[in-house]
Enzyme design. Structure first.
Site, PDB file in Angstrom:
ATOM      1  N   TYR A 142       0.839  -1.096  -0.092  1.00 46.31           N
ATOM      2  CA  TYR A 142      -0.085   0.106   0.135  1.00 46.31           C
ATOM      3  C   TYR A 142       1.103   1.157   0.056  1.00 46.31           C
ATOM      4  CZ  TYR A 142      -3.546   3.543   1.657  1.00 46.31           C
ATOM      5  OH  TYR A 142      -4.123   4.621   1.651  1.00 46.31           O
ATOM      6  N   ASP A 237       9.561   2.943  -0.861  1.00 48.53           N
ATOM      7  CA  ASP A 237       8.335   3.474   0.021  1.00 48.53           C
ATOM      8  C   ASP A 237       8.649   3.328   1.429  1.00 48.53           C
ATOM      9  OD1 ASP A 237       4.833   3.589  -0.040  1.00 48.53           O
ATOM     10  OD2 ASP A 237       6.175   4.622   1.229  1.00 48.53           O
ATOM     11  N   LYS A 265       4.959   9.894   8.381  1.00 48.57           N
ATOM     12  CA  LYS A 265       4.729   9.374   9.660  1.00 48.57           C
ATOM     13  C   LYS A 265       5.684  10.040  10.744  1.00 48.57           C
ATOM     14  CE  LYS A 265       2.657   5.195   7.809  1.00 48.57           C
ATOM     15  NZ  LYS A 265       1.167   5.214   8.453  1.00 48.57           N
TER      16      LYS A 265
HETATM   17  P1  KE4 Z   1      -0.614   8.611   4.321  1.00 49.46           P
HETATM   18  O1  KE4 Z   1      -1.249   9.263   2.957  1.00 49.46           O
HETATM   19  O2  KE4 Z   1      -1.530   7.702   5.011  1.00 49.46           O
HETATM   20  O3  KE4 Z   1       0.315   9.525   5.359  1.00 49.46           O
HETATM   21  O4  KE4 Z   1       0.720   7.468   3.735  1.00 49.46           O
HETATM   22  C1  KE4 Z   1       0.397   6.552   2.923  1.00 49.46           C
HETATM   23  C2  KE4 Z   1       1.011   5.404   2.935  1.00 49.46           C
HETATM   24  C3  KE4 Z   1       2.169   5.292   1.977  1.00 49.46           C
HETATM   25  N1  KE4 Z   1       3.166   4.211   2.176  1.00 49.46           N
HETATM   26  C4  KE4 Z   1       3.161   3.391   3.106  1.00 49.46           C
HETATM   27  C5  KE4 Z   1       4.068   2.267   3.137  1.00 49.46           C
HETATM   28  C6  KE4 Z   1       2.171   3.557   4.180  1.00 49.46           C
HETATM   29  O5  KE4 Z   1       1.966   2.584   5.059  1.00 49.46           O
HETATM   30  C7  KE4 Z   1       1.066   4.655   4.017  1.00 49.46           C
HETATM   31  C8  KE4 Z   1      -0.029   4.425   4.986  1.00 49.46           C
HETATM   32  N2  KE4 Z   1       0.016   3.563   6.142  1.00 49.46           N
HETATM   33  C9  KE4 Z   1      -1.539   3.522   6.365  1.00 49.46           C
HETATM   34  C10 KE4 Z   1      -1.407   2.406   7.534  1.00 49.46           C
HETATM   35  N3  KE4 Z   1      -1.429   1.057   6.960  1.00 49.46           N
HETATM   36  C11 KE4 Z   1      -2.106   4.588   6.956  1.00 49.46           C
HETATM   37  C12 KE4 Z   1      -3.309   4.524   8.047  1.00 49.46           C
HETATM   38  C13 KE4 Z   1      -4.507   5.083   7.106  1.00 49.46           C
HETATM   39  O6  KE4 Z   1      -4.700   4.794   6.217  1.00 49.46           O
HETATM   40  O7  KE4 Z   1      -5.431   5.779   7.904  1.00 49.46           O
END
Ligand code: KE4
Length: 428
Positions: A142, A237, A265
Site C-alpha cells: 500500500y 516507499d 509518519k
Molecule cells: P498517508 O497518506 O496515509 O500519510 O501515507 C500513505 C502510505 C504510504 N506508504 C506506506 C508504506 C504506508 O504505510 C502509508 C499509510 N499507511 C497506513 C497504515 N497501513 C495509514 C493509515 C490510514 O490509511 O489511515
C-alpha cells in the site's frame, strides 16, 4: 450507552462510515470503534475512560510514544510564532538537511502533507524523468490512495475489500503492473518483456500493509540490480519503515541506494507530513527547476517540521533503535512462548519494532501466504485483546508498532493477555 457508541452514531450521520480513514473502522469486526480522548506514552484513553496499551501508534508516527514532552514543547514553541506562512522557513531547511544526513541516498528532498502525496509525486517524477509510463508495484503493498497505486493495494483497501478501488479508470490501472513480492523470476520476466517501458518500481522494502513480513535474502538487492540495468527508477516507499527500522530506514539495513525514497509518519511527530527525495539529478526535475509539477500550501508546515525535527533529534540522542530492538525481542520471545503454551504454531514476523502475528501455520512471504490466515481467529483474538486493554492493529492486513515509551511491564502484560486470548479462541 458508552460514550464511544453514542459518538459513533453521531459520526456516522456526518462522516462516511463514521471515520476519516477506513482503517479506523471496525465494520469487519462487527462493533463500533472506540473514540480516543487522550494519549500519553504507550497508552490510549478512550472517551469512556478505558485505558489501552497501544500497538497501533497512530499507524507509525508515535515511535517515541504519544505526546512525547520534547515534541509537545517544540510544537508549542513553534505555534507561538505562527502556524503557516507560505514562504520558506529555516525549519524546512533543517528538516531537509537532517533527512539527507540520515538517508545517504537522498541528496535532495521535497516535503509534502502526507505519504500519499509523497508517493504520488514520486510516481509522477519517475514518469517525467524517464519519459516512460509503466509503474511496477507488488500485490498487497500500500502506497497511499494514489490512483496509479490503488491496484492490488493493501491496508484498508484490502481490509474493506477494495484492493482495486472503484474510480480508477482501467486505462490508468493498465499502466500499473502488479507482481508478487519476493518473486525474483516475476520481476526478471516483466523486465525482459517490457523493461524499457518501465519508469519505476515502487516497493515497501519491508511490507507492512498486508500484515508485516520480510524480503527474502537478496530480493531487494535484485530489485536494485535489475532496475539499474534497465534505467528504471527504484523507489523505496519508507513512509512506514523510514527512521523506524534504522536511522537510515530499511535501505540502511541492506546498504541499498534507491533512486527515490518516500517518507512520512515519524518525520511529522504525529502532525500531517510526507516527503520524497533521492538523486539530485532526478529531484531537480521538479518545479520550479524542472518540468514535473508538484506543490502544496502546507508542505513543510512549521508545526509539522518542529514536531518532526524534535522527534528525529530525540531518536538520535537516545539511540532509540537499541531500545526498540530490546523491547521487540522481548515481545517476540513472549509471543512465541504464548503460542507454544497454547498449542499453536502460528507465524510471527518481526523486524525491530514492527511485528505481526499471522494466524496461519504457513510461512508468510507475500500476499498469497498472508491470505491463508484465519480471519475468524484474528477477529476473536483482536476483540479479546481489546477487552483486556490491549489495542493491536484492527486488521490482519496491518502492522504492530512498539515505541520507546513501552515498558517491560507493558510488554509482559501484553504477553499474558495474548496467552489468555489464544486460549479463549482455541475452540474456534
Ligand atoms: P498517508 O497518506 O496515509 O500519510 O501515507 C500513505 C502510505 C504510504 N506508504 C506506506 C508504506 C504506508 O504505510 C502509508 C499509510 N499507511 C497506513 C497504515 N497501513 C495509514 C493509515 C490510514 O490509511 O489511515
Amino acid at each position: 450507552m458508552p460514550i464511544s457508541e453514542d459518538m459513533f452514531d453521531r459520526a456516522c450521520k456526518v462522516i462516511p462510515g463514521g471515520v476519516n480513514s477506513p482503517v479506523r473502522a471496525f465494520n469487519h469486526l462487527g462493533r463500533a470503534p472506540f473514540f480516543v480522548d487522550s494519549a500519553k506514552g504507550a497508552h490510549l484513553r478512550d472517551v469512556d475512560g478505558k485505558d489501552y496499551i497501544d500497538y497501533v501508534g497512530t499507524w507509525g508516527p508515535a515511535i517515541l510514544g504519544h505526546a512525547p514532552d520534547c515534541v509537545v514543547q517544540a510544537v508549542q514553541d513553534a505555534s507561538k510564532k505562527g502556524m503557516s506562512f507560505g514562504t520558506p522557513t529555516p525549519a524546512e531547511v533543517e528538516m531537509a538537511e537532517l533527512i539527507c544526513r540520515l538517508v545517504p541516498s537522498i541528496e535532495k528532498v521535497r516535503m509534502t502533507n502526507s505519504g500519499t502525496e509523497a508517493t504520488m509525486s514520486a510516481v509522477r517524477l519517475a514518469r517525467g524523468f524517464t519519459g516512460r509510463k509503466l509503474i511496477v508495484k507488488f500485490a498487497g503493498c500500500y502506497h497511499g490512495h494514489v490512483d496509479s497505486l490503488l491496484v492490488s493495494a493493501g491496508s484498508g483497501a484490502l481490509t474493506h475489500g477494495q484492493p482495486d478501488s472503484a474510480g480508477v479508470p482501467s486505462e490508468l490501472a493498465a499502466l500499473t503492473i502488479v507482481l508478487p513480492f519476493n518473486d525474483e523470476q516475476a520481476v526478471r520476466d516483466i523486465f525482459h518483456r517490457r523493461g524499457r517501458e518501465i519508469a519505476g518500481v515502487i516497493v515497501e522494502p519491508y511490507p507492512g500493509n498486508a500484515g508485516f513480513y520480510l524480503p527474502r535474502p537478496g530480493y531487494l538487492e535484485y530489485l536494485r540490480e535489475i532496475t539499474a540495468q534497465y534505467d528504471a527508477l527504484l523507489i523505496f516507499d519508507e513512509v512506514m519503515t523510514g527512521f523506524r527500522l534504522a536511522p537510515g530506514g530499511a535501505q540502511q539495513l541492506h546498504a541499498i541506494e534507491p533512486d527515490l525514497t518516500t517518507l512520512g509518519k515519524i518525520i511529522g511527530g504525529g502532525l500531517p507530513v510526507g516527503a520524497f527525495g533521492g538523486r539530485a539529478d532526478i529531484m531537480d526535475s521538479i518545479a520550479p527547476l524542472g518540468g514535473v509539477y508538484q506543490a502544496g500550501t502546507l508542505s513543510g508546515n512549521p508545526l509539522a517540521m518542529a514536531a518532526g525535527i524534535a522527534q528525529l533529534r530525540e531518536l538520535l540522542r537516545t539511540n532509540a533503535w537499541e531500545r526498540l530492538e530490546t523491547l521487540g525481542a522481548r515481545l517476540e520471545e513472549g509471543m512465541r512462548r504464548a503460542l507454544v503454551d497454547n498449542g499453536f504454531n502460528f507465524t510471527f514476523k518481526r523486524c525491530g519494532s514492527m511485528f505481526c502475528l499471522h494466524f496461519t501455520e504457513q510461512d508468510v512471504v507475500d500476499l498469497t501466504s498472508v491470505k491463508t490466515a484465519r480471519f475468524d481467529f484474528f477477529r476473536c483474538y483482536f476483540l479479546n485483546m481489546l477487552d483486556q486493554g490491549v489495542f493491536v492493529a484492527p486488521s490482519p492486513f496491518e502492522t504492530g508498532f512498539l515505541s520507546t515509551a513501552h515498558s517491560e511491564t507493558d510488554v509482559d502484560a501484553t504477553i499474558v493477555a495474548a496467552s489468555r486470548a489464544l486460549h479463549c479462541c482455541a475452540d474456534l
